[in-house]
Design a protein around this motif. Sequence first.
Motif, PDB file in Angstrom:
ATOM      1  N   ASN A 188      12.530  15.605 -10.914  1.00  0.00           N
ATOM      2  CA  ASN A 188      13.844  14.958 -11.014  1.00  0.00           C
ATOM      3  C   ASN A 188      13.815  13.471 -10.671  1.00  0.00           C
ATOM      4  O   ASN A 188      14.879  12.854 -10.538  1.00  0.00           O
ATOM      5  N   LEU A 189      12.642  12.878 -10.514  1.00  0.00           N
ATOM      6  CA  LEU A 189      12.559  11.443 -10.279  1.00  0.00           C
ATOM      7  C   LEU A 189      12.204  10.722 -11.580  1.00  0.00           C
ATOM      8  O   LEU A 189      11.297  11.137 -12.307  1.00  0.00           O
ATOM      9  N   LEU A 190      12.927   9.645 -11.875  1.00  0.00           N
ATOM     10  CA  LEU A 190      12.642   8.858 -13.073  1.00  0.00           C
ATOM     11  C   LEU A 190      11.675   7.717 -12.790  1.00  0.00           C
ATOM     12  O   LEU A 190      11.060   7.178 -13.711  1.00  0.00           O
ATOM     13  N   TYR A 191      11.561   7.353 -11.500  1.00  0.00           N
ATOM     14  CA  TYR A 191      10.735   6.203 -11.144  1.00  0.00           C
ATOM     15  C   TYR A 191       9.821   6.532  -9.965  1.00  0.00           C
ATOM     16  O   TYR A 191      10.264   7.129  -8.979  1.00  0.00           O
ATOM     17  N   MET A 192       8.573   6.096 -10.046  1.00  0.00           N
ATOM     18  CA  MET A 192       7.677   6.152  -8.903  1.00  0.00           C
ATOM     19  C   MET A 192       8.213   5.270  -7.775  1.00  0.00           C
ATOM     20  O   MET A 192       7.992   5.553  -6.593  1.00  0.00           O
ATOM     21  N   ASN A 193       8.924   4.206  -8.132  1.00  0.00           N
ATOM     22  CA  ASN A 193       9.527   3.313  -7.130  1.00  0.00           C
ATOM     23  C   ASN A 193      10.404   4.085  -6.160  1.00  0.00           C
ATOM     24  O   ASN A 193      10.402   3.821  -4.950  1.00  0.00           O
ATOM     25  N   ASP A 194      11.186   5.045  -6.691  1.00  0.00           N
ATOM     26  CA  ASP A 194      12.084   5.837  -5.838  1.00  0.00           C
ATOM     27  C   ASP A 194      11.283   6.704  -4.872  1.00  0.00           C
ATOM     28  O   ASP A 194      11.661   6.868  -3.707  1.00  0.00           O
ATOM     29  N   TRP A 195      10.200   7.274  -5.359  1.00  0.00           N
ATOM     30  CA  TRP A 195       9.332   8.094  -4.507  1.00  0.00           C
ATOM     31  C   TRP A 195       8.748   7.248  -3.379  1.00  0.00           C
ATOM     32  O   TRP A 195       8.722   7.662  -2.230  1.00  0.00           O
ATOM     33  N   LEU A 196       8.295   6.025  -3.727  1.00  0.00           N
ATOM     34  CA  LEU A 196       7.734   5.147  -2.712  1.00  0.00           C
ATOM     35  C   LEU A 196       8.792   4.760  -1.680  1.00  0.00           C
ATOM     36  O   LEU A 196       8.515   4.718  -0.475  1.00  0.00           O
ATOM     37  N   ASP A 197      10.019   4.501  -2.134  1.00  0.00           N
ATOM     38  CA  ASP A 197      11.121   4.178  -1.196  1.00  0.00           C
ATOM     39  C   ASP A 197      11.361   5.331  -0.234  1.00  0.00           C
ATOM     40  O   ASP A 197      11.618   5.121   0.965  1.00  0.00           O
ATOM     41  N   GLN A 198      11.303   6.571  -0.730  1.00  0.00           N
ATOM     42  CA  GLN A 198      11.486   7.737   0.133  1.00  0.00           C
ATOM     43  C   GLN A 198      10.392   7.795   1.188  1.00  0.00           C
ATOM     44  O   GLN A 198      10.664   8.071   2.365  1.00  0.00           O
ATOM     45  N   LYS A 199       9.157   7.526   0.793  1.00  0.00           N
ATOM     46  CA  LYS A 199       8.042   7.551   1.728  1.00  0.00           C
ATOM     47  C   LYS A 199       8.203   6.453   2.787  1.00  0.00           C
ATOM     48  O   LYS A 199       7.949   6.675   3.975  1.00  0.00           O
ATOM     49  N   ASN A 200       8.613   5.282   2.358  1.00  0.00           N
ATOM     50  CA  ASN A 200       8.804   4.170   3.293  1.00  0.00           C
ATOM     51  C   ASN A 200       9.906   4.462   4.305  1.00  0.00           C
ATOM     52  O   ASN A 200       9.816   4.123   5.477  1.00  0.00           O
ATOM     53  N   THR A 201      10.966   5.138   3.834  1.00  0.00           N
ATOM     54  CA  THR A 201      12.076   5.499   4.714  1.00  0.00           C
ATOM     55  C   THR A 201      11.630   6.511   5.770  1.00  0.00           C
ATOM     56  O   THR A 201      11.930   6.375   6.962  1.00  0.00           O
ATOM     57  N   VAL A 202      10.878   7.504   5.317  1.00  0.00           N
ATOM     58  CA  VAL A 202      10.391   8.541   6.240  1.00  0.00           C
ATOM     59  C   VAL A 202       9.461   7.921   7.285  1.00  0.00           C
ATOM     60  O   VAL A 202       9.488   8.274   8.470  1.00  0.00           O
ATOM     61  N   ASN A 203       8.652   6.961   6.840  1.00  0.00           N
ATOM     62  CA  ASN A 203       7.669   6.345   7.740  1.00  0.00           C
ATOM     63  C   ASN A 203       8.252   5.184   8.558  1.00  0.00           C
ATOM     64  O   ASN A 203       7.538   4.541   9.337  1.00  0.00           O
ATOM     65  N   GLY A 204       9.538   4.899   8.339  1.00  0.00           N
ATOM     66  CA  GLY A 204      10.192   3.857   9.097  1.00  0.00           C
ATOM     67  C   GLY A 204       9.852   2.452   8.673  1.00  0.00           C
ATOM     68  O   GLY A 204      10.041   1.491   9.430  1.00  0.00           O
ATOM     69  N   ASN A 205       9.378   2.287   7.451  1.00  0.00           N
ATOM     70  CA  ASN A 205       9.012   0.958   6.954  1.00  0.00           C
ATOM     71  C   ASN A 205      10.212   0.264   6.293  1.00  0.00           C
ATOM     72  O   ASN A 205      11.105   0.900   5.827  1.00  0.00           O
TER      73      ASN A 205
END
Length: 205
Positions: A188-205
């Motif tokens: 359900n993701l259209l962009y890898m950018n969104d996935w990276l944003d999710q990872k950054n949020t989880v990691n506190g970046n």
Amino acid sequence: MNQNKILILFAHPLFEKSKAHKEMVKNIPDSPNITFHDLYELYPEFNVDIEIEQALLNEHDIIIWQHPMYWYSCPPLIKQWIDMVLEYKWAYGSEGNALVGKHVFQVLTTGGRQENYCTTGRDRFTIYELLEPFNQTAKVCKMNYLPPFVVHGTFSMKKDDYIKAGVSYGNLLTYLLEHKIEYSEFENLLYMNDWLDQKNTVNGN
């Protein structure tokens, strides 16, 4: 865990004029597990060496087609590469299992803004929809096709925008090097950018 091995198949006919791709390439991590493979530099006459390309694919876990969006598709050398390298009985068919389970996605730039790529926008389709032939190619080759990492609006970007895009690309590659990739995370993701944003949020970046 062992690091993933990443192959970047780079194809830009006018790389010397591309501010966005220059900045992105500059931010590729210096790692023995990342291979940067400039197709236009290697094959200016389009004489793709099938054995070399297949050997590279065998050696890597994640394959990236990095290129500008040309008329809702790719530069011609990428198409030539696909036509020649992904051979029957090697990449697809009942006996073609060389690429099974490998991950593949595209890193793209577009001159147009992101809001143009939708049903009601000027370009009528999402980026993911326009890339469906690549998705299907990957599936026929039994690969996992992931959503693209896209830098939109390059025609109107400022210097800081290019720098930001380059840093984001570098962060993505660093994450992909160091983490196991779960295909289910991209549903359900259209962009890898969104996935990276999710990872950054989880990691506190």
